[in-house]
Design a protein around this motif. Structure first.
Motif, short mmCIF file in Angstrom:
data_model
loop_
_atom_site.label_atom_id
_atom_site.label_comp_id
_atom_site.label_asym_id
_atom_site.label_seq_id
_atom_site.Cartn_x
_atom_site.Cartn_y
_atom_site.Cartn_z
N LEU A 4 54.55 144.28 -41.07
CA LEU A 4 53.43 145.19 -40.88
C LEU A 4 52.18 144.64 -41.55
CD1 LEU A 4 52.78 148.25 -40.02
CD2 LEU A 4 53.19 148.74 -42.41
N GLN A 5 51.03 144.78 -40.88
CA GLN A 5 49.75 144.46 -41.50
C GLN A 5 49.00 145.79 -41.69
OE1 GLN A 5 47.48 141.48 -39.42
NE2 GLN A 5 48.89 139.86 -40.02
N VAL A 6 48.93 146.22 -42.91
CA VAL A 6 48.41 147.54 -43.23
C VAL A 6 47.03 147.78 -42.63
CG1 VAL A 6 47.72 149.07 -45.12
CG2 VAL A 6 49.81 147.71 -45.32
N ARG A 28 53.05 144.72 -28.06
CA ARG A 28 53.87 143.74 -27.33
C ARG A 28 53.44 142.32 -27.67
NH1 ARG A 28 57.89 145.84 -23.79
NH2 ARG A 28 57.96 143.66 -23.24
N GLU A 29 52.14 142.10 -27.85
CA GLU A 29 51.63 140.76 -28.16
C GLU A 29 51.98 140.32 -29.57
OE1 GLU A 29 47.42 140.45 -27.49
OE2 GLU A 29 47.60 141.01 -25.38
N HIS A 30 51.75 141.20 -30.55
CA HIS A 30 51.89 140.84 -31.96
C HIS A 30 53.30 141.06 -32.51
CE1 HIS A 30 47.62 140.17 -32.19
NE2 HIS A 30 47.36 141.40 -31.82
N ARG A 31 54.08 141.90 -31.81
CA ARG A 31 55.47 142.21 -32.22
C ARG A 31 55.54 142.75 -33.65
NH1 ARG A 31 59.58 140.11 -28.91
NH2 ARG A 31 60.88 141.46 -30.16
N ARG A 32 54.56 143.58 -34.00
CA ARG A 32 54.56 144.26 -35.30
C ARG A 32 54.64 145.77 -35.03
NH1 ARG A 32 49.66 141.13 -36.36
NH2 ARG A 32 48.61 143.15 -36.35
#
Length: 96
Positions: A4-6, A28-32
């Protein structure tokens, strides 16, 4: 699943509502995972379907391990011969 990127992956529900299509595309692109907040508190986690499937599979695997360990501790085990007999009874005689 990436970490996760807060600064990017936590959204108030109102912002999610207005940007839902974009958020799903980025998911879908970043998968986060994306954390959706309501009233400033976490309310939901949005995951890509593949990430959800992977988590569910891991959970089933860990549950099976826990059940196997509990069976072993309780003495609910079979010897090799007993297992062979049970499988032969259920599946029929193996061809050599």
């Amino acid at each position: 699943m990436k970490p996760l990127q807060v600064s990017e992956d936590i959204l108030p529900i109102a912002e999610f509502k207005t940007r839902a299509s974009e958020v799903v595309r980025q998911l879908r692109e970043h998968r986060r995972p994306v954390i959706i907040t309501q009233g400033g508190k976490p309310a939901a986690v949005l995951l890509a379907p593949e990430d959800f499937d992977q988590l569910a599979s891991r959970a089933r695997f860990l549950t099976a391990i826990d059940e196997g360990l509990a069976d072993a501790e309780a003495g609910r085990v079979l010897s090799d011969e007993e297992l062979d007999e049970a499988l032969t009874e259920q599946l029929g005689k193996r061809k050599a």
